[in-house]
Design a protein around this motif. Structure first.
Motif, short mmCIF file in Angstrom:
data_model
loop_
_atom_site.label_atom_id
_atom_site.label_comp_id
_atom_site.label_asym_id
_atom_site.label_seq_id
_atom_site.Cartn_x
_atom_site.Cartn_y
_atom_site.Cartn_z
N ALA A 1 -51.85 79.79 77.38
CA ALA A 1 -51.79 80.51 75.99
C ALA A 1 -53.34 81.04 76.02
CB ALA A 1 -50.98 80.20 74.99
N ILE A 2 -53.78 79.79 75.81
CA ILE A 2 -55.40 79.50 75.60
C ILE A 2 -56.15 80.73 76.94
CG2 ILE A 2 -57.55 78.54 75.14
CD1 ILE A 2 -55.65 76.66 73.78
N LYS A 3 -55.68 80.56 77.98
CA LYS A 3 -56.60 80.91 78.98
C LYS A 3 -55.85 82.65 78.73
CE LYS A 3 -56.81 81.00 84.49
NZ LYS A 3 -56.21 80.70 85.35
N HIS A 4 -54.65 82.69 78.09
CA HIS A 4 -54.91 83.93 78.77
C HIS A 4 -55.53 85.04 77.30
CE1 HIS A 4 -52.52 88.16 78.41
NE2 HIS A 4 -52.18 87.79 77.47
N ALA A 5 -55.40 84.03 76.28
CA ALA A 5 -56.23 85.09 75.09
C ALA A 5 -57.36 84.94 75.23
CB ALA A 5 -55.39 83.74 73.76
N ASP A 6 -58.26 84.00 76.11
CA ASP A 6 -59.48 84.40 75.73
C ASP A 6 -59.77 85.56 76.86
OD1 ASP A 6 -60.09 81.68 74.68
OD2 ASP A 6 -60.20 80.65 76.29
N TYR A 7 -58.21 86.03 77.96
CA TYR A 7 -58.77 86.76 78.47
C TYR A 7 -58.79 88.09 77.48
CZ TYR A 7 -56.45 90.83 81.63
OH TYR A 7 -56.12 92.35 81.23
N LEU A 8 -57.79 88.36 76.25
CA LEU A 8 -57.77 89.10 75.60
C LEU A 8 -59.27 89.11 74.50
CD1 LEU A 8 -54.21 88.83 74.42
CD2 LEU A 8 -54.43 90.81 75.85
N TYR A 9 -59.72 88.18 74.22
CA TYR A 9 -60.60 88.46 73.60
C TYR A 9 -61.76 89.16 74.72
CZ TYR A 9 -64.07 86.74 70.44
OH TYR A 9 -64.91 87.38 69.49
N LYS A 10 -61.53 88.69 75.63
CA LYS A 10 -62.98 89.59 76.05
C LYS A 10 -62.96 91.03 76.35
CE LYS A 10 -65.27 88.45 80.91
NZ LYS A 10 -64.89 87.57 81.60
N LEU A 11 -61.14 91.19 76.90
CA LEU A 11 -61.44 92.73 76.69
C LEU A 11 -60.92 93.25 75.71
CD1 LEU A 11 -59.85 94.59 79.37
CD2 LEU A 11 -57.19 93.64 78.17
N PHE A 12 -60.82 92.91 75.00
CA PHE A 12 -60.56 93.75 73.20
C PHE A 12 -61.52 93.26 71.96
CE2 PHE A 12 -56.33 94.07 74.73
CZ PHE A 12 -56.45 95.12 74.75
N SER A 13 -62.27 92.58 71.97
CA SER A 13 -63.28 92.15 71.40
C SER A 13 -64.79 94.17 71.19
CB SER A 13 -63.39 90.66 71.18
OG SER A 13 -64.76 90.57 72.05
N PRO A 14 -65.16 93.68 72.23
CA PRO A 14 -65.87 94.91 72.68
C PRO A 14 -65.41 96.03 72.23
CG PRO A 14 -65.85 93.78 74.86
CD PRO A 14 -65.04 93.50 73.67
N LYS A 15 -63.98 96.23 71.51
CA LYS A 15 -63.57 97.20 70.79
C LYS A 15 -63.65 98.36 71.73
CE LYS A 15 -64.18 96.21 65.91
NZ LYS A 15 -64.83 94.91 66.54
N PRO A 16 -63.08 98.66 73.10
CA PRO A 16 -63.55 99.67 74.57
C PRO A 16 -62.57 100.74 73.73
CG PRO A 16 -62.50 98.00 75.26
CD PRO A 16 -62.59 97.35 73.90
N ASP A 17 -63.14 102.03 73.97
CA ASP A 17 -62.45 102.96 73.79
C ASP A 17 -60.95 103.20 74.24
OD1 ASP A 17 -63.15 105.47 71.44
OD2 ASP A 17 -62.95 107.12 73.86
N HIS A 18 -61.43 103.09 75.48
CA HIS A 18 -60.08 103.37 76.55
C HIS A 18 -58.44 102.07 75.58
CE1 HIS A 18 -61.08 100.28 78.60
NE2 HIS A 18 -59.84 100.15 79.36
N LEU A 19 -58.92 101.61 75.00
CA LEU A 19 -58.16 99.74 74.27
C LEU A 19 -58.12 100.21 73.47
CD1 LEU A 19 -59.41 97.17 76.55
CD2 LEU A 19 -57.28 99.09 77.03
N LYS A 20 -58.15 101.05 72.60
CA LYS A 20 -57.75 101.56 70.88
C LYS A 20 -56.57 101.82 70.54
CE LYS A 20 -59.30 106.40 70.39
NZ LYS A 20 -60.37 106.93 71.25
N ARG A 21 -55.89 102.05 71.04
CA ARG A 21 -54.49 101.66 71.02
C ARG A 21 -53.34 101.59 71.18
NH1 ARG A 21 -53.35 109.07 71.20
NH2 ARG A 21 -51.71 108.18 70.57
N PHE A 22 -54.04 100.51 72.00
CA PHE A 22 -53.04 99.48 72.36
C PHE A 22 -53.28 98.43 70.66
CE2 PHE A 22 -53.96 100.95 76.15
CZ PHE A 22 -53.07 100.71 76.86
#
Ligand SMILES: [Zn+2]
Length: 694
Positions: free
Chosen positions: A211-232
């Protein structure tokens, strides 16, 4: 104290999970490859681990601290242990459910295709979570061994970067996070929650590491707030999962990400784009209005209430005023304007929001409460109880506990058969057969099914029954709050670390008498808070036979004193049978009443009517006796309500017909608890019945 993120692949120290005398917070040394890190390791093991959450009034007891011992919930819990969970495991691990197969295929351990909906992984995690609640009480090591085997496979299915959603891993024609309808974050949420519970109950880290490995993946993906992911952040279990992971690891980035999923919502133009193809947009997924500005519960009811529950978890940590104001507004809107008498929510299968967005399986206008076509997904009802449990912990307001109890005894349990193997997806308040052919509109299935292809509801309900002892009590600043009634034993520590043991004896909800004996406690004064339901007018409370004054329904009764072993609290809630009518604006139930006794809502069923009687021809009399009768051998042991009803004999089938004085005949029969409907073969059912006031 310094709190740092931890690399859990080298997590070598486990906080003991069996010694109840340990303090709630302690330091744990974690060895990292490069350095030694000290973090606060919270030793509390609540369902939601809010022991250190600054904005919570009622804190969780640990999982396993309370066990149902006798009566209604003990029976349900035992059925969950002996029937519901093993049966569900057989389904999910076999070819019917295919949940485990999906992980094996994704791990390269089996050939084949993904089966089930996009969110099937999440539903498999829910079954795992339920298993942990059962293990916490029965200590059957086979459960842990089985989980270890499954966790190993899940670990192999997880991608090197932490990604984990089997439908996408198995298929090579879809990119991760390319369309929010793939429900990846729903799977994430249940993964994180389930792994936290597994860690709290077993002390093991194998699932938590994933779960931590996965959450770290999510953090890396979402924390920069990329435009194409804003509606996820679509079916938002990830908010609750991330907060729970923060509570487990004390790593603030998970809380930060949880909050970001709230903050992102409603900050963009609502129009279809690549990430939204194939699913309604706008209010359907609560993205039209930012959370803090919303005034109305809208959209898919499950999505909405997971979102609210997640926001409540974030508030518990941040205390942000705008969040709690919005939560209070939405709670009021749900419970005062859009909730059924059974605690169910989500009035329609298909419809429009007040802002005219297309809605599926969700909320429509205030007071628009159809009976036959009520959708009321089992998950939505359970989410309502999860939301209310969280609101109860934040506010200490017993009214939230009342709703939690209402769902548990009615629209939650109606999702599963008495035997424990068949499931309903939707929970309407009336079912009729014949010409109108509503079967496909309201209940999805006329009868409960042994397997649902969309398997979200069954494990959600079973995990709720399995964790119900954990909801029964909370810890107040200096004492214990009794949230739910039923025969149980509690052995826990107060927030100051002192031990308390007590025994609750009750045949609730069939009987309103509750006896709580203090078996062990500290000698200093502390408080016992007892939830007096709003319906329990005339309740009497005493300690060792001496009456306590000022018992107010709709609040917690507080008894603060020097308790000694052997002290007995007696609560007597009058269990009168009552008629319930709706607000005049609920057109669908004008001149009709529901029958309720304590927290249990009743219904009339074909099995209790003369053959061939239409449920729409049944009337109740406002002046006839309503007599409760307990039957050990009926529907698993229930109290029925015996009464004389009137059956109309001259109703015509035309759309509009002339009428003078209808022809009525009297008939003596019984109503049964709503949650038990459809356990005696196919037939019609209605909660609300037209009333004749003589
Ligand atoms: Zn569901």
């Amino acid at each position: 104290m310094k709190k740092l993120a931890v690399v859990f692949s080298s997590f070598i120290v486990v906080v003991g999970c069996t010694d109840k005398s340990k303090s709630t917070v302690e330091e744990v040394k974690i060895e990292n490859k490069n350095t030694e890190i000290v973090m606060i390791k919270d030793n509390a093991r609540g369902i939601i681990n809010n022991t250190n959450s600054p904005h919570v009034k009622l804190k969780s007891i640990d999982i396993g601290d309370c066990q149902w011992t006798e009566g209604f919930w003990a029976d349900k819990w035992r059925t969950a242990e002996k029937v519901m969970l093993p049966y569900m495991g057989t389904l999910l691990k076999g070819d019917t459910g295919h949940g485990y197969n999906n992980f094996k295929i994704a791990a390269g351990l089996k050939e084949g295709e993904h089966k089930g909906f996009w969110w099937h992984d999440g539903d498999f995690y829910k079954w795992m979570e339920a298993s942990m609640y059962i293990y916490a009480v029965n200590k059957d090591e086979k459960i842990v061994e089985e989980m270890d085997e499954i966790i190993e496979v899940i670990g192999k299915a997880q991608q090197a970067d932490g990604y984990l959603s089997t439908p996408i891993i198995i298929r090579d024609d879809i990119e991760p996070f390319s369309n929010r309808k793939y429900h990846e974050l729903y799977n994430s949420g249940h993964l994180m929650t389930s792994a936290c519970i597994h860690h709290r109950v077993t002390g093991k880290n194998n699932f938590l590491e994933i779960a931590i490995k996965h959450a770290d993946y999510l953090y890396k993906l979402f924390s920069p707030k990329p435009d194409h992911l804003k509606r996820f952040g679509f079916n938002q279990t990830q908010i609750m999962g991330l907060v729970e992971l923060y509570r487990t690891t004390q790593d603030k980035k998970y809380l930060e990400l949880a909050e970001q999923f709230i903050n992102m919502r409603g900050t963009y133009k609502i129009e279809d784009d690549d990430t939204t193809v194939g699913y309604p947009i706008g209010d359907m997924v609560q993205e039209r209005v930012p959370f803090r500005e919303e005034t109305e519960a809208v959209g898919h009811a499950v999505l909405a209430l997971y979102y609210y529950a997640g926001a409540a978890d974030v508030y518990a940590e941040t205390g942000e005023k705008a969040l709690i104001e919005s939560l209070d507004r939405l709670w009021e809107n749900v419970t005062d304007k859009k909730m059924y008498v059974t605690g169910a929510v989500g009035q329609t299968h298909y419809g429009r929001s007040s802002r005219l967005d297309k809605i599926e399986e969700g909320f429509i206008d205030e007071y628009m409460m159809p009976n036959m076509t009520a959708y009321n997904e089992t998950c939505a009802n359970i989410c309502n109880s999860m939301f209310n449990y969280r609101m109860l912990t934040l506010s200490g307001d017993s009214n939230h506990g009342d709703i939690m109890e209402l769902v548990l005894h009615n629209s939650g349990l109606s999702g599963i058969s008495i035997e424990g193997k068949d499931y309903y997806y939707s929970n309407p308040l009336r079912k009729i057969d014949g010409a109108l052919d509503y079967d496909n509109m309201n209940v999805e299935f006329a009868e409960r099914q042994p397997y649902l292809e969309c398997f979200c509801c069954p494990p959600n309900l079973v995990r709720t029954i399995a964790k119900s002892p954990g909801w029964a009590y909370s810890k107040s600043q200096n004492g214990i709050a009794v949230n739910l009634y039923g025969g149980n034993k509690l052995e826990t520590t107060l927030l100051d670390g002192t031990r308390i043991k007590l025994t609750q004896q009750s045949n609730y909800p069939w009987d309103g008498a509750v006896k709580i004996t203090i078996d062990e406690s500290k000698s200093d004064p502390f408080e016992m808070l007892l939830r007096i339901p709003a319906w329990a007018k005339g309740s009497k409370l005493s300690v060792n036979g001496k009456a306590i004054e000022a018992v107010t329904p709709g609040s917690f009764a507080k008894i603060e004193r020097n308790w000694v072993a052997g002290d007995v609290i007696s609560l007597d809630m009058p269990m009168e049978v009552k008629f319930i009518e709706g607000h005049p604006r609920i057109e669908e139930i004008r001149n009709q009443v529901a029958i309720k006794r304590g927290p249990v809502v009743y219904c009339m069923e074909s099995a209790d009517l003369p053959k061939g009687t239409k449920i729409t021809d049944v009337y109740v009399s406002g002046s006839n006796d309503l007599k409760p009768e307990y039957h050990q051998d009926v529907l698993g042991g229930v109290t029925t309500i015996k009464t004389d009803i009137m059956i109309r004999k001259d109703m015509l089938d035309g759309m509009y017909n002339e009428v003078s004085k209808p022809k009525m005949v009297s008939y003596t029969t019984s109503l049964v608890p709503y949650f038990t409907w459809s356990n005696r073969g196919q037939g019609e059912m209605s909660v609300f019945l037209p009333v004749i006031w003589n």
